[in-house]
Design a protein around this motif. Structure first.
Motif, mmCIF file in Angstrom:
data_model
loop_
_atom_site.group_PDB
_atom_site.id
_atom_site.type_symbol
_atom_site.label_atom_id
_atom_site.label_comp_id
_atom_site.label_asym_id
_atom_site.label_seq_id
_atom_site.Cartn_x
_atom_site.Cartn_y
_atom_site.Cartn_z
ATOM 1 N N ALA A 22 41.584 47.762 28.488
ATOM 2 C CA ALA A 22 41.169 48.236 27.170
ATOM 3 C C ALA A 22 40.395 47.147 26.434
ATOM 4 O O ALA A 22 39.431 47.429 25.720
ATOM 5 N N PHE A 23 40.796 45.906 26.621
ATOM 6 C CA PHE A 23 40.092 44.788 25.980
ATOM 7 C C PHE A 23 38.682 44.632 26.542
ATOM 8 O O PHE A 23 37.725 44.402 25.802
ATOM 9 N N ASP A 24 38.539 44.766 27.863
ATOM 10 C CA ASP A 24 37.225 44.666 28.508
ATOM 11 C C ASP A 24 37.155 45.712 29.617
ATOM 12 O O ASP A 24 37.641 45.482 30.724
ATOM 13 N N PRO A 25 36.560 46.867 29.339
ATOM 14 C CA PRO A 25 36.500 47.949 30.334
ATOM 15 C C PRO A 25 35.750 47.585 31.612
ATOM 16 O O PRO A 25 35.866 48.297 32.612
ATOM 17 N N SER A 26 34.982 46.482 31.610
ATOM 18 C CA SER A 26 34.253 46.104 32.817
ATOM 19 C C SER A 26 35.157 45.431 33.858
ATOM 20 O O SER A 26 34.761 45.279 35.013
ATOM 21 N N LEU A 27 36.373 45.042 33.469
ATOM 22 C CA LEU A 27 37.273 44.394 34.416
ATOM 23 C C LEU A 27 37.784 45.395 35.451
ATOM 24 O O LEU A 27 38.019 46.567 35.135
ATOM 25 N N PRO A 28 37.980 44.956 36.699
ATOM 26 C CA PRO A 28 38.602 45.840 37.694
ATOM 27 C C PRO A 28 39.992 46.276 37.252
ATOM 28 O O PRO A 28 40.673 45.578 36.487
ATOM 29 N N ARG A 29 40.425 47.419 37.758
ATOM 30 C CA ARG A 29 41.744 47.946 37.413
ATOM 31 C C ARG A 29 42.812 47.602 38.450
ATOM 32 O O ARG A 29 43.986 47.942 38.252
ATOM 33 N N ARG A 30 42.431 46.958 39.526
ATOM 34 C CA ARG A 30 43.373 46.570 40.569
ATOM 35 C C ARG A 30 43.411 45.053 40.663
ATOM 36 O O ARG A 30 42.382 44.382 40.608
ATOM 37 N N MET A 31 44.619 44.503 40.846
ATOM 38 C CA MET A 31 44.774 43.054 40.790
ATOM 39 C C MET A 31 43.976 42.335 41.870
ATOM 40 O O MET A 31 43.396 41.279 41.615
ATOM 41 N N ARG A 32 43.968 42.879 43.058
ATOM 42 C CA ARG A 32 43.252 42.211 44.142
ATOM 43 C C ARG A 32 41.769 42.078 43.789
ATOM 44 O O ARG A 32 41.168 41.001 43.963
ATOM 45 N N GLU A 33 41.156 43.143 43.270
ATOM 46 C CA GLU A 33 39.753 43.106 42.887
ATOM 47 C C GLU A 33 39.551 42.208 41.661
ATOM 48 O O GLU A 33 38.536 41.510 41.549
ATOM 49 N N PHE A 34 40.529 42.220 40.751
ATOM 50 C CA PHE A 34 40.488 41.331 39.583
ATOM 51 C C PHE A 34 40.429 39.871 40.019
ATOM 52 O O PHE A 34 39.617 39.079 39.524
ATOM 53 N N LEU A 35 41.272 39.498 40.983
ATOM 54 C CA LEU A 35 41.292 38.116 41.460
ATOM 55 C C LEU A 35 40.016 37.752 42.190
ATOM 56 O O LEU A 35 39.578 36.592 42.168
ATOM 57 N N LEU A 68 54.166 47.843 38.088
ATOM 58 C CA LEU A 68 54.027 48.013 39.525
ATOM 59 C C LEU A 68 54.104 46.634 40.186
ATOM 60 O O LEU A 68 54.209 45.613 39.505
ATOM 61 N N ALA A 69 54.061 46.577 41.502
ATOM 62 C CA ALA A 69 53.921 45.284 42.158
ATOM 63 C C ALA A 69 52.639 44.634 41.649
ATOM 64 O O ALA A 69 51.604 45.305 41.542
ATOM 65 N N PRO A 70 52.666 43.336 41.295
ATOM 66 C CA PRO A 70 51.447 42.702 40.798
ATOM 67 C C PRO A 70 50.284 42.805 41.777
ATOM 68 O O PRO A 70 49.135 42.911 41.360
ATOM 69 N N ILE A 71 50.579 42.753 43.082
ATOM 70 C CA ILE A 71 49.565 42.962 44.124
ATOM 71 C C ILE A 71 50.043 44.125 44.994
ATOM 72 O O ILE A 71 50.731 43.931 46.001
ATOM 73 N N PRO A 72 49.720 45.371 44.627
ATOM 74 C CA PRO A 72 50.222 46.502 45.410
ATOM 75 C C PRO A 72 49.620 46.595 46.816
ATOM 76 O O PRO A 72 50.213 47.208 47.701
ATOM 77 N N ASN A 73 48.432 45.990 47.002
ATOM 78 C CA ASN A 73 47.718 46.148 48.274
ATOM 79 C C ASN A 73 47.205 44.807 48.800
ATOM 80 O O ASN A 73 45.999 44.629 48.998
ATOM 81 N N PRO A 74 48.091 43.845 49.036
ATOM 82 C CA PRO A 74 47.596 42.560 49.539
ATOM 83 C C PRO A 74 46.962 42.696 50.908
ATOM 84 O O PRO A 74 47.368 43.534 51.720
ATOM 85 N N GLY A 75 45.945 41.871 51.154
ATOM 86 C CA GLY A 75 45.349 41.881 52.481
ATOM 87 C C GLY A 75 46.317 41.364 53.526
ATOM 88 O O GLY A 75 46.339 41.847 54.661
ATOM 89 N N LYS A 76 47.116 40.383 53.136
ATOM 90 C CA LYS A 76 48.113 39.797 54.031
ATOM 91 C C LYS A 76 49.385 39.507 53.245
ATOM 92 O O LYS A 76 49.328 39.144 52.055
ATOM 93 N N VAL A 118 50.319 33.486 45.206
ATOM 94 C CA VAL A 118 49.185 34.380 45.438
ATOM 95 C C VAL A 118 47.901 33.565 45.531
ATOM 96 O O VAL A 118 47.633 32.697 44.692
ATOM 97 N N ILE A 119 47.119 33.855 46.553
ATOM 98 C CA ILE A 119 45.817 33.207 46.729
ATOM 99 C C ILE A 119 44.815 33.784 45.718
ATOM 100 O O ILE A 119 44.746 34.993 45.527
ATOM 101 N N GLY A 120 44.058 32.893 45.077
ATOM 102 C CA GLY A 120 43.054 33.331 44.116
ATOM 103 C C GLY A 120 41.633 33.019 44.502
ATOM 104 O O GLY A 120 40.695 33.452 43.834
ATOM 105 N N LYS A 121 41.464 32.250 45.592
ATOM 106 C CA LYS A 121 40.127 31.835 46.001
ATOM 107 C C LYS A 121 40.062 31.772 47.515
ATOM 108 O O LYS A 121 40.965 31.228 48.164
ATOM 109 N N LYS A 122 39.007 32.322 48.086
ATOM 110 C CA LYS A 122 38.829 32.338 49.538
ATOM 111 C C LYS A 122 38.770 30.924 50.096
ATOM 112 O O LYS A 122 38.204 30.018 49.481
#
Length: 326
Positions: free
Chosen positions: A69-82, A111-119, A177-181
């Motif tokens: 709501a503060f910034d509608p351009s932000l992703p809605r999923r944590m993984r994409e947000f990170l 919900l789980a902070p990362i509902p869909n982790p890659g690993k 949680v990893i935040g950078k590749k």
């Protein structure tokens, strides 16, 4: 647009992860429980009228700032947000300071902070007291295994007791949680790749882990709902030392695990450096760093979870999971 918002921010906010009241590892600041009120606690949540969104808990168990709501351009999923990186974190920091778009906790389901982790990368035998209770030698190098990401569930969701197992056990764990590749990450650079910490329960079907499937662990660790995570990702600058945290598990109110992350054999930096020589780490990947003594399988007599039990896993400064077994 997100870029325009960031250009309006002072350079100090665009480049620094630090928050008021937070300190880096090795710092001297200690604020006790009040310290949590100033931490940035990233959450994934939903309301009765909308799907998953990204937010910030004002404090552990507190109201939630709606970042979308503060910034509608932000992703809605944590993984994409990170994946957006420091730019997204800077917007979250600005939202925290604004005092706007606050939802009462009663209107929010975490919900789980990362509902869909890659690993979901796990570490076995990584607490000295856990090795001692099994009468096994301390490992010379990290023992790495995995849970399927589909095992992830929320901090207050139900744990499904599978009909296929009679030996379902608990394991409170510190997660990060990893935040950078990154790949082949040096220990000195590890913290540049971590966004924050949370609580995990590495629920385990011991019969499948220790007796079935050729004693390969992955099936016994990966039943649906066997990885509660949360309640929030507490950003790294607000955890003065993740290796000096009380860590506990209770079953139906009875304290069954009571230790400290200082018992960890391979610390956060060593784990990332070790694993990243084999695989590339991506934003949203989750590490579970091992469990202390007190698991049910090594109690005398052994004790396992049954339907109706309530498991509470908690770590100082991070919060608690509370899950009912059904």
């Amino acid at each position: 647009m997100l870029v325009l918002v960031l250009r309006a921010l002072p350079v100090s906010l665009r480049l620094s992860w630090r928050l008021p009241g937070c300190t880096s590892w090795g710092g001297t600041q200690s604020r006790g429980i009040s310290y949590l009120a100033e931490a940035m606690r990233l959450v994934q949540f939903q309301t009765s009228s909308d799907g998953p969104r990204i937010g910030l808990e004002e404090k552990d168990g507190g109201n939630v700032i709606d970042l979308n709501a503060f910034d509608p351009s932000l992703p809605r999923r944590m993984r994409e947000f990170l994946e957006v990186g420091d730019a997204a974190l800077a917007v979250a920091r600005r939202a925290q300071e604004s005092g706007q778009h606050i939802l009462p906790r009663a209107q929010v389901t975490l919900l789980a902070p990362i509902p869909n982790p890659g690993k979901v990368i796990c570490v076995g035998l990584n607490y000295a007291d856990h090795c001692q209770e099994q009468n096994v030698k301390i490992p010379e190098e990290p023992i790495i295994f995995s849970k399927f990401p589909s095992s992830v569930t929320g901090p207050y969701d139900e744990i499904i007791h599978p009909a296929e197992s009679q030996e379902v056990d608990w394991e409170v764990e510190l997660a990060f949680v990893i935040g950078k590749k990154g790949t082949h990450i040096k220990e000195s650079a590890v913290m540049d790749h971590i966004v924050g910490f949370m609580v995990a329960n590495d629920v385990s079907a011991r019969d499948w882990q220790m007796k079935r499937n050729g004693k390969q662990w992955i099936l016994g660790k990966s039943f649906d709902t066997f990885c509660p995570l949360g309640p929030a990702i507490v950003t790294k600058d607000c955890v003065p030392d993740p290796h000096k945290l009380g860590i506990r598990c209770k079953v139906n109110g009875e304290l069954v695990q009571d230790s400290n992350t200082s018992q960890m054999i391979f610390k956060t930096q060593a784990l990332v450096t070790w694993v990243s020589q084999f695989i590339t780490l991506y934003p949203g990947d989750v590490f579970l760093t091992g469990t202390p003594s007190g698991t049910g399988v090594f109690r005398k007599p052994p004790m396992f979870l049954k339907r109706g039990d309530v498991v509470q896993c908690e770590i100082d400064q991070l919060g608690a999971l509370r899950n009912k077994v059904i």
